[in-house]
Design an enzyme around this catalytic site. Structure first.
Site, PDB file in Angstrom:
ATOM      1  N   GLY A  11       0.818  -1.207   0.000  1.00  0.00           N
ATOM      2  CA  GLY A  11       0.000   0.000   0.000  1.00  0.00           C
ATOM      3  C   GLY A  11       0.850   1.254   0.000  1.00  0.00           C
ATOM      4  N   ARG A  25      19.372  10.539  -4.081  1.00  0.00           N
ATOM      5  CA  ARG A  25      20.372  11.603  -3.952  1.00  0.00           C
ATOM      6  C   ARG A  25      21.517  11.212  -3.022  1.00  0.00           C
ATOM      7  NH1 ARG A  25      17.262  17.404  -4.811  1.00  0.00           N
ATOM      8  NH2 ARG A  25      16.604  16.881  -6.945  1.00  0.00           N
ATOM      9  N   ARG A  72       1.009  -5.553  -5.948  1.00  0.00           N
ATOM     10  CA  ARG A  72       1.156  -6.770  -5.151  1.00  0.00           C
ATOM     11  C   ARG A  72       1.368  -7.947  -6.101  1.00  0.00           C
ATOM     12  NH1 ARG A  72      -0.370  -5.054  -0.077  1.00  0.00           N
ATOM     13  NH2 ARG A  72      -1.844  -3.319  -0.014  1.00  0.00           N
ATOM     14  N   SER A  73       2.138  -8.928  -5.671  1.00  0.00           N
ATOM     15  CA  SER A  73       2.472 -10.045  -6.552  1.00  0.00           C
ATOM     16  C   SER A  73       2.439 -11.374  -5.819  1.00  0.00           C
ATOM     17  CB  SER A  73       3.869  -9.831  -7.153  1.00  0.00           C
ATOM     18  OG  SER A  73       4.284 -10.966  -7.883  1.00  0.00           O
ATOM     19  N   GLY A 102       5.683  -2.200   3.752  1.00  0.00           N
ATOM     20  CA  GLY A 102       5.255  -2.732   5.029  1.00  0.00           C
ATOM     21  C   GLY A 102       5.819  -4.110   5.316  1.00  0.00           C
ATOM     22  N   ASP A 103       5.188  -4.813   6.266  1.00  0.00           N
ATOM     23  CA  ASP A 103       5.746  -6.097   6.692  1.00  0.00           C
ATOM     24  C   ASP A 103       5.720  -7.142   5.584  1.00  0.00           C
ATOM     25  OD1 ASP A 103       3.005  -6.360   6.721  1.00  0.00           O
ATOM     26  OD2 ASP A 103       2.857  -7.004   8.808  1.00  0.00           O
ATOM     27  N   GLY A 104       4.697  -7.109   4.730  1.00  0.00           N
ATOM     28  CA  GLY A 104       4.659  -8.040   3.602  1.00  0.00           C
ATOM     29  C   GLY A 104       5.807  -7.790   2.641  1.00  0.00           C
ATOM     30  N   THR A 125       4.288   2.537   5.781  1.00  0.00           N
ATOM     31  CA  THR A 125       2.889   2.109   5.853  1.00  0.00           C
ATOM     32  C   THR A 125       2.159   3.003   6.834  1.00  0.00           C
ATOM     33  OG1 THR A 125       1.381   0.364   6.624  1.00  0.00           O
ATOM     34  CG2 THR A 125       3.605   0.323   7.505  1.00  0.00           C
ATOM     35  N   ASP A 127      -0.249   2.204   8.593  1.00  0.00           N
ATOM     36  CA  ASP A 127      -0.743   1.424   9.731  1.00  0.00           C
ATOM     37  C   ASP A 127       0.178   1.502  10.951  1.00  0.00           C
ATOM     38  OD1 ASP A 127      -2.793   0.611   8.046  1.00  0.00           O
ATOM     39  OD2 ASP A 127      -1.752  -1.212   7.439  1.00  0.00           O
ATOM     40  N   ASP A 129       2.444  -0.519  11.897  1.00  0.00           N
ATOM     41  CA  ASP A 129       2.333  -1.830  12.545  1.00  0.00           C
ATOM     42  C   ASP A 129       3.549  -2.726  12.351  1.00  0.00           C
ATOM     43  OD1 ASP A 129       2.029  -2.282   9.840  1.00  0.00           O
ATOM     44  OD2 ASP A 129       0.279  -3.591  10.039  1.00  0.00           O
ATOM     45  N   ARG A 171      -5.528  -2.180   9.545  1.00  0.00           N
ATOM     46  CA  ARG A 171      -5.509  -3.648   9.571  1.00  0.00           C
ATOM     47  C   ARG A 171      -5.738  -4.145  10.995  1.00  0.00           C
ATOM     48  NH1 ARG A 171      -0.666  -6.229   6.318  1.00  0.00           N
ATOM     49  NH2 ARG A 171       0.533  -5.139   7.910  1.00  0.00           N
ATOM     50  N   LYS A 213     -25.715  16.423  26.124  1.00  0.00           N
ATOM     51  CA  LYS A 213     -24.905  16.259  24.915  1.00  0.00           C
ATOM     52  C   LYS A 213     -25.579  15.240  24.002  1.00  0.00           C
ATOM     53  CE  LYS A 213     -20.153  15.349  23.447  1.00  0.00           C
ATOM     54  NZ  LYS A 213     -18.789  14.984  23.897  1.00  0.00           N
ATOM     55  N   HIS A 215     -24.876  14.511  20.751  1.00  0.00           N
ATOM     56  CA  HIS A 215     -24.097  13.972  19.644  1.00  0.00           C
ATOM     57  C   HIS A 215     -22.893  13.215  20.199  1.00  0.00           C
ATOM     58  CE1 HIS A 215     -21.774  17.561  20.629  1.00  0.00           C
ATOM     59  NE2 HIS A 215     -20.752  17.019  19.977  1.00  0.00           N
TER      60      HIS A 215
END
Length: 319
Positions: A11, A25, A72-73, A102-104, A125, A127, A129, A171, A213, A215
């Protein structure tokens, strides 16, 4: 080390372009040739490389997303796919690779290292995470994007006396929900790391009504349940007018904050330094306000932890 490559995978996250810029650079500054790999591991297997010059990364530090694109593959998860990628790198006489993701993505980077190709990971990422680092590129921007949205949602919630459920990404990590819930003054925050107590959610709504209140804002991490599921539960227990807002990919886009640009620059530059030093199979991390470089294996053994003290704080001041 004469030639290196850089790719973004998984992502997209705000700040990835700033990291690419730093890698390119820093490499050129150290007399290295650098190549960008388009479309992540798919492009790696296909040899979709482009030589990067100083001008290739001009005027991108402020841009969200990734100029190298991402994909993604499933094929890359196989040994055959990994060997195919390594062959493309060797045919191009590339000596090292920086993977931003990310971790993947780091699992893939680890596989390349296991098969003998020097690879360094940079955490990117929203997330936040990834074990092995306290911070990942994109998190700060995503949090600020969600806060801005909640501030606007609250105006309507107040005007129409409604309950608004805001579903955020992450996630199985509750960092985005916790940070945005606490800093936007949400009445309830639901995260995967803490027990989901629906009675507490309803009690907070009722206590608010008792003091006038009418809301309420509820922030729920996608790893707990969907906003629609929560709305259904509220409907079954009350006749309260409830709306669900799913922010989705909105959280991934936008110009990165100064903090994300700074962290991306630090981490991207450090990744190049590690390759020059002969390091491989490690990621750039941020621990205790310092850059660190744990191995992929070491990082994988750990478990991402959220600060539950902040969760307790949020519960105590959102009464």
């Amino acid at each position: 080390m004469k030639k290196i490559a850089v790719l973004t995978s998984g992502g997209d996250a705000p700040g990835m372009n700033a990291a690419i810029r730093a890698v390119v650079r820093r490499a050129i500054y150290n007399d290295l040739e650098v190549y960008g790999v388009r479309h992540g591991y798919v492009g790696l297997m296909e040899g979709d490389f482009i030589k990067m010059e100083l001008g290739s990364v001009g005027d991108i530090i402020h841009r969200g997303g990734t100029i190298l694109r991402s994909a993604r593959s499933e094929e890359f998860k196989t040994v055959e796919g990994q060997q195919k990628a390594i062959k493309q790198l060797k045919d191009a006489e590339i000596d090292g690779l920086v993977v931003i993701g990310g971790d993947g993505s780091f699992m893939g980077a680890g596989k390349l290292t296991e098969q003998g190709f020097p690879t360094i990971g940079v955490p990117g990422t929203i997330d936040n995470d990834i074990s092995g680092t306290d911070y990942s590129i994109g998190f700060d921007t995503a949090v600020n994007t969600v806060i801005e949205a909640i501030d606007k949602i609250r105006d309507t919630a107040y005007s129409h006396e409604r309950i608004c459920i805001v579903e955020v990404m992450g996630r199985n990590a509750g960092d985005i929900a916790l940070w945005t819930g606490l800093t936007s003054g949400a009445e309830s925050i639901l995260i995967p790391e803490a027990t989901y107590d629906f009675d507490d959610v309803m009690n907070r709504i009722r206590h608010g009504q008792e003091r006038g209140k009418m809301h309420s804002i509820i922030v729920v991490a996608e790893g707990v349940c969907s906003g629609e599921e929560l709305k259904k539960e509220i409907k079954e227990r009350s006749n309260l007018d409830t709306n669900v807002i799913v922010l989705g990919y909105l959280q991934r886009g936008g110009s990165p904050t100064a903090y994300d640009r700074m962290m991306a620059s630090r981490m991207g530059g450090k990744a190049v330094d590690l390759l020059i030093e002969g390091q491989k199979g490690v990621m750039v991390g941020w621990k205790n306000a310092q850059l660190v470089s744990p191995s992929f294996e070491e990082a994988a053994k750990g478990k991402h932890k959220i600060n539950l003290d902040d969760y307790d704080l949020a519960r105590s001041i959102s009464i």
